[in-house]
Design a protein around this motif. Sequence first.
Motif, PDB file in Angstrom:
ATOM      1  N   TRP B  35       0.853  -1.193   0.000  1.00 31.57           N
ATOM      2  CA  TRP B  35       0.000   0.000   0.000  1.00 31.57           C
ATOM      3  C   TRP B  35       0.882   1.235   0.000  1.00 31.57           C
ATOM      4  O   TRP B  35       2.087   1.156   0.212  1.00 31.57           O
ATOM      5  N   LYS B  77      -3.931  -4.961   3.899  1.00 25.21           N
ATOM      6  CA  LYS B  77      -4.686  -3.802   4.395  1.00 25.21           C
ATOM      7  C   LYS B  77      -5.822  -3.438   3.438  1.00 25.21           C
ATOM      8  O   LYS B  77      -6.958  -3.246   3.849  1.00 25.21           O
ATOM      9  N   GLU B  78      -5.528  -3.383   2.137  1.00 25.10           N
ATOM     10  CA  GLU B  78      -6.546  -2.957   1.172  1.00 25.10           C
ATOM     11  C   GLU B  78      -7.464  -4.098   0.724  1.00 25.10           C
ATOM     12  O   GLU B  78      -8.450  -3.851   0.034  1.00 25.10           O
ATOM     13  N   ASP B 109      -3.274  -8.028   8.101  1.00 26.45           N
ATOM     14  CA  ASP B 109      -3.058  -6.727   8.738  1.00 26.45           C
ATOM     15  C   ASP B 109      -3.826  -6.706  10.068  1.00 26.45           C
ATOM     16  O   ASP B 109      -3.229  -6.650  11.128  1.00 26.45           O
ATOM     17  N   SER B 110      -5.165  -6.812   9.973  1.00 28.60           N
ATOM     18  CA  SER B 110      -5.988  -6.812  11.193  1.00 28.60           C
ATOM     19  C   SER B 110      -6.696  -8.145  11.414  1.00 28.60           C
ATOM     20  O   SER B 110      -7.653  -8.202  12.190  1.00 28.60           O
ATOM     21  N   GLU B 115      -9.422 -10.266   4.766  1.00 33.61           N
ATOM     22  CA  GLU B 115      -7.980 -10.485   4.582  1.00 33.61           C
ATOM     23  C   GLU B 115      -7.696 -11.971   4.358  1.00 33.61           C
ATOM     24  O   GLU B 115      -6.904 -12.344   3.481  1.00 33.61           O
ATOM     25  N   PRO B 138       1.814  -9.223  10.381  1.00 31.80           N
ATOM     26  CA  PRO B 138       1.234  -7.953  10.832  1.00 31.80           C
ATOM     27  C   PRO B 138       2.061  -7.245  11.902  1.00 31.80           C
ATOM     28  O   PRO B 138       2.853  -7.865  12.609  1.00 31.80           O
TER      29      PRO B 138
END
Lengths: 205, 289
Positions: B35, B77-78, B109-110, B115, B138
């Motif tokens: 990103w 993330k995206e 990421d989260s 994801e 992450p």
Amino acid sequence: MTDLLDNEGCARLNELIDEVTSTPARIAVLFPAVARSVGRGPTDPADPDGLVTSRVEDQARVALLRAAAQGLGRADLAREVAALYRHGDADEKRAVLRALDHLDLGDDALDLLGDALRGNDIRLIAAALGPYAVRRLDVHSWRHGVLKCLFTGVPLTAVSGIAERGDAELARMVDGFAAERRTAGRDVPADATWLLELLSTYEED
Amino acid sequence: MRIFDPHIHMTSRTTDDYEAMYAAGVRAVTEPAFWLGQPRGSAASFYDYFDSLVGWERFRAERFGIRHHCTIALNPKEANDPRCADVLDVLPRYLAKDGVVAVGEVGFDSMTDAEEKAFVRQLELAGEHDLPVLVHTPHRDKVEGTRRSLELVAASGLAPERVLIDHLNEVTVDLVADSGCWLGFSIYPDTKMDEHRMVRILADYGLDRMIVNSAADWGRSDPLKTAKTGKAMREAGFSEDDVDRVLWRNPVAFYGQSGRLLLDPIDDAAVDQTATFAGNSVLRGQRPA
């Protein structure tokens, strides 16, 4: 073109053609990988960027796209050609442009010519001014494409149909270009002189 | 010292960086798709980015004597942004290209469902395109993210030696060392790992499957951290051959599994600053003296 490939490259190209003939959608991933899997390089050592002559990978990509076209309707073919161009690197874009005259797309690929002629990549400018442009591109854009060749150094031998499509208006534009160069104390490219001579008969019409 | 930086975001770096990297021994890099520090607003924004990774940036690196490869993926993330979901369908067109040496960065990421779905799909794509995989671990909940990443890799059927788990540290190294995957360490100016901690890990775990990168990007980072790690290794008693193994032969072995590395040396004549890519040069209208 098969005489330009070694036996292995030739066999590989035939496999790829069979694959897209039976499953046209596979062109999306086989087309970008053609140079790696089949072969690459100029067909004329004097023309390394393939401005005037097709490179080996161009010819292989055109063959693949023609094979895929057999199995696609007009709308699907137009979509796939647009996607190959949109997501292609300069080599892939050049091959798409070279294939256009072999595909039954009507005016559907004119946007691609517009993209190629807006940019500064001489490989794409040269490939955009092939037979498809002679038949389909509006004459104003075509003339400006020819003039851009003179500005960017694309040899006019790369441009199809100059004798048929050249006209007094193109002669006027090239004459203006030559006059501006002379005023600036710069050389007039030999191609411009050649073109003015060719078009002089049109001016007299 | 010859260096292959296996993870660096050159799109965010300057020509000064390229010059300093070359002077320090960097001769090849891999730039993973990731990103940009702010969200992209559409899938089309990714396509322009991928185009630059396989085109303009590769050209730019060559002007400074450095071979540039990339990895292509929808980043974790995206993967959470529905505006970018179409990217997954277009990835195959880019994974087929020359100089694309892995699928990546994928991962968490989260730790969301979106994801995980994108991660699993991209592991499948790696199998379909016969490419290795670069997995980002992450920043938050790193141990759990690393553990779950290894579970998904194992479930994918990909051979562990085709997978590099990146951004590891002392807390996560054991998990990956036992998995058979490659171990990546990003050396930063003040967070994650530094070169001296890295040297201790190399002393403890050996050099097998060990990968060191700068992960330099648009944030505070240092594109010379690979060279500085090499220097720290020498000071700690590692041999020049050990340094060459970690900083060159290991990344070449990992990404070489793609069959698409472009490592022929760039001769000086080819480093032509006046050359153009798509009609544009790195000179901004100047001509070299």
